[in-house]
Scaffold this motif. Structure first.
Motif, PDB file in Angstrom:
ATOM      1  N   VAL A  27      39.258  58.538  39.807  1.00  0.00           N
ATOM      2  CA  VAL A  27      38.994  58.922  38.410  1.00  0.00           C
ATOM      3  C   VAL A  27      37.501  58.946  38.120  1.00  0.00           C
ATOM      4  O   VAL A  27      36.972  59.918  37.561  1.00  0.00           O
ATOM      5  CB  VAL A  27      39.724  57.962  37.444  1.00  0.00           C
ATOM      6  CG1 VAL A  27      39.273  58.213  36.005  1.00  0.00           C
ATOM      7  CG2 VAL A  27      41.232  58.121  37.559  1.00  0.00           C
ATOM      8  N   VAL A  28      36.798  57.880  38.510  1.00  0.00           N
ATOM      9  CA  VAL A  28      35.357  57.812  38.252  1.00  0.00           C
ATOM     10  C   VAL A  28      34.631  58.934  38.992  1.00  0.00           C
ATOM     11  O   VAL A  28      33.727  59.575  38.438  1.00  0.00           O
ATOM     12  CB  VAL A  28      34.798  56.435  38.680  1.00  0.00           C
ATOM     13  CG1 VAL A  28      33.275  56.420  38.557  1.00  0.00           C
ATOM     14  CG2 VAL A  28      35.405  55.329  37.818  1.00  0.00           C
ATOM     15  N   TRP A  69      41.109  54.160  40.724  1.00  0.00           N
ATOM     16  CA  TRP A  69      39.934  53.999  39.879  1.00  0.00           C
ATOM     17  C   TRP A  69      38.742  54.775  40.433  1.00  0.00           C
ATOM     18  O   TRP A  69      38.008  55.433  39.681  1.00  0.00           O
ATOM     19  CB  TRP A  69      39.581  52.515  39.740  1.00  0.00           C
ATOM     20  CG  TRP A  69      40.591  51.741  38.981  1.00  0.00           C
ATOM     21  CD1 TRP A  69      41.576  50.942  39.488  1.00  0.00           C
ATOM     22  CD2 TRP A  69      40.746  51.701  37.560  1.00  0.00           C
ATOM     23  NE1 TRP A  69      42.325  50.402  38.484  1.00  0.00           N
ATOM     24  CE2 TRP A  69      41.847  50.841  37.287  1.00  0.00           C
ATOM     25  CE3 TRP A  69      40.063  52.289  36.500  1.00  0.00           C
ATOM     26  CZ2 TRP A  69      42.270  50.573  35.981  1.00  0.00           C
ATOM     27  CZ3 TRP A  69      40.486  52.022  35.194  1.00  0.00           C
ATOM     28  CH2 TRP A  69      41.572  51.173  34.952  1.00  0.00           C
ATOM     29  N   CYS A 124      31.320  57.449  44.837  1.00  0.00           N
ATOM     30  CA  CYS A 124      32.680  57.054  44.449  1.00  0.00           C
ATOM     31  C   CYS A 124      33.715  57.916  45.172  1.00  0.00           C
ATOM     32  O   CYS A 124      34.774  57.418  45.584  1.00  0.00           O
ATOM     33  CB  CYS A 124      32.849  57.192  42.930  1.00  0.00           C
ATOM     34  SG  CYS A 124      31.944  55.959  41.970  1.00  0.00           S
ATOM     35  N   ARG A 149      45.379  49.466  44.918  1.00  0.00           N
ATOM     36  CA  ARG A 149      45.036  49.228  43.515  1.00  0.00           C
ATOM     37  C   ARG A 149      43.661  49.794  43.169  1.00  0.00           C
ATOM     38  O   ARG A 149      43.438  50.232  42.033  1.00  0.00           O
ATOM     39  CB  ARG A 149      45.081  47.720  43.228  1.00  0.00           C
ATOM     40  CG  ARG A 149      46.477  47.121  43.341  1.00  0.00           C
ATOM     41  CD  ARG A 149      46.540  45.726  42.764  1.00  0.00           C
ATOM     42  NE  ARG A 149      45.803  44.762  43.575  1.00  0.00           N
ATOM     43  CZ  ARG A 149      46.334  44.082  44.577  1.00  0.00           C
ATOM     44  NH1 ARG A 149      47.593  44.275  44.919  1.00  0.00           N
ATOM     45  NH2 ARG A 149      45.616  43.212  45.262  1.00  0.00           N
ATOM     46  N   LEU A 150      42.740  49.783  44.120  1.00  0.00           N
ATOM     47  CA  LEU A 150      41.373  50.240  43.840  1.00  0.00           C
ATOM     48  C   LEU A 150      41.221  51.749  43.905  1.00  0.00           C
ATOM     49  O   LEU A 150      40.431  52.335  43.162  1.00  0.00           O
ATOM     50  CB  LEU A 150      40.405  49.600  44.842  1.00  0.00           C
ATOM     51  CG  LEU A 150      40.212  48.095  44.752  1.00  0.00           C
ATOM     52  CD1 LEU A 150      39.292  47.627  45.881  1.00  0.00           C
ATOM     53  CD2 LEU A 150      39.628  47.705  43.403  1.00  0.00           C
TER      54      LEU A 150
END
Length: 246
Positions: free
Chosen positions: A27-28, A24, A214, A20-21
């Motif tokens: 994308v970031v 994100w 990230c 799930r993480l």
């Protein structure tokens, strides 16, 4: 707190939460790196001394930060594995090493390219450069140890010990410009002082640094998930997962 740590150490739970993480962070990372690259290379003003050659800092500085941070993270993971026998810590440390070595090489190479117009040479046995080269050798040593033992546990313990011992090189890298005479400039960012460069120069650099971190998290989550499936292939939940995929 201990319940959360115990849950974090569960390969099955980590596999699920990382799924799930991971998107994100991808994308970031891609957005920040794209913005930082365009801003730093196309719109940031040229340095009054170095001209446009200074722009290599938008790759050199983030890669250098990440190279050191990854090794510290590996050392912490080694302690967790050696003391609490949490397998996921060793899996994460194993997949971090190649990325850390790559970032160290990028830092050294970009620094060498920067050194030609700035210092007039590709390489010199400067304290900061030498300690970064040692860091690259430490990464290669960790990777080699993981492939040198027939027993996975023995390989994990040997790699963890080398990471824990080798982490002493990180403060040497950081403070080398203060402890010895060196041509390398001081840190671009500190927690106690405002950056000396103008905002339109250091802000894209900060964006690139965050983007690189990230990216590191996203890659680590992806590769750790793969490592979990490889090591836990005989577990029931993995076989069930494979059955659902088919």
């Amino acid at each position: 707190m201990w319940a959360f740590i115990h849950k974090l150490g569960s390969p099955k739970w980590f596999y699920g939460i990382s799924q799930r993480l991971q998107p994100w962070f991808w994308v970031v990372a891609l957005v920040l790196i794209a913005v930082g690259t365009v801003w730093g290379l196309a719109f940031a003003p040229a340095d009054y001394q170095q001209g446009n050659s200074f722009r290599i800092i938008y790759v050199h500085v983030p890669s250098a930060f990440l190279a050191q941070s990854i090794f510290v993270t590996m050392a912490v993971a080694g302690v967790i594995f050696m003391v609490w026998k949490i397998k996921i810590a060793d899996m994460a440390a194993a997949v971090m090493a190649p990325l850390g070595a790559a970032m160290t090489f990028i830092s050294l190479f970009s620094g060498a390219v920067w050194g030609v117009p700035t210092w007039g040479t590709w390489w010199m046995w400067d304290a900061r450069l030498t300690s970064m080269l040692i860091l690259l050798f430490l990464y290669l040593g960790v990777i080699a140890l993981r492939g040198a033992f027939a027993s996975r546990d023995s390989a994990s313990r040997a790699a963890s010990v080398l990471a824990m011992v080798g982490v002493i090189n990180i403060p040497i890298i950081k403070y080398s410009v203060d402890w010895w005479y060196t041509l390398h400039q001081p840190a671009s960012f500190t927690l106690t002082e405002r950056p000396a460069m103008p905002t339109e120069m250091w802000l894209p650099l900060l964006i690139m640094v965050v983007g690189f971190y990230c990216f590191f998290i996203a890659v680590t989550l992806l590769r750790t998930r793969t490592e979990i499936l490889r090591r836990e292939a005989n577990k029931r939940w993995v076989r069930e997962l494979a059955g659902e995929a088919n």
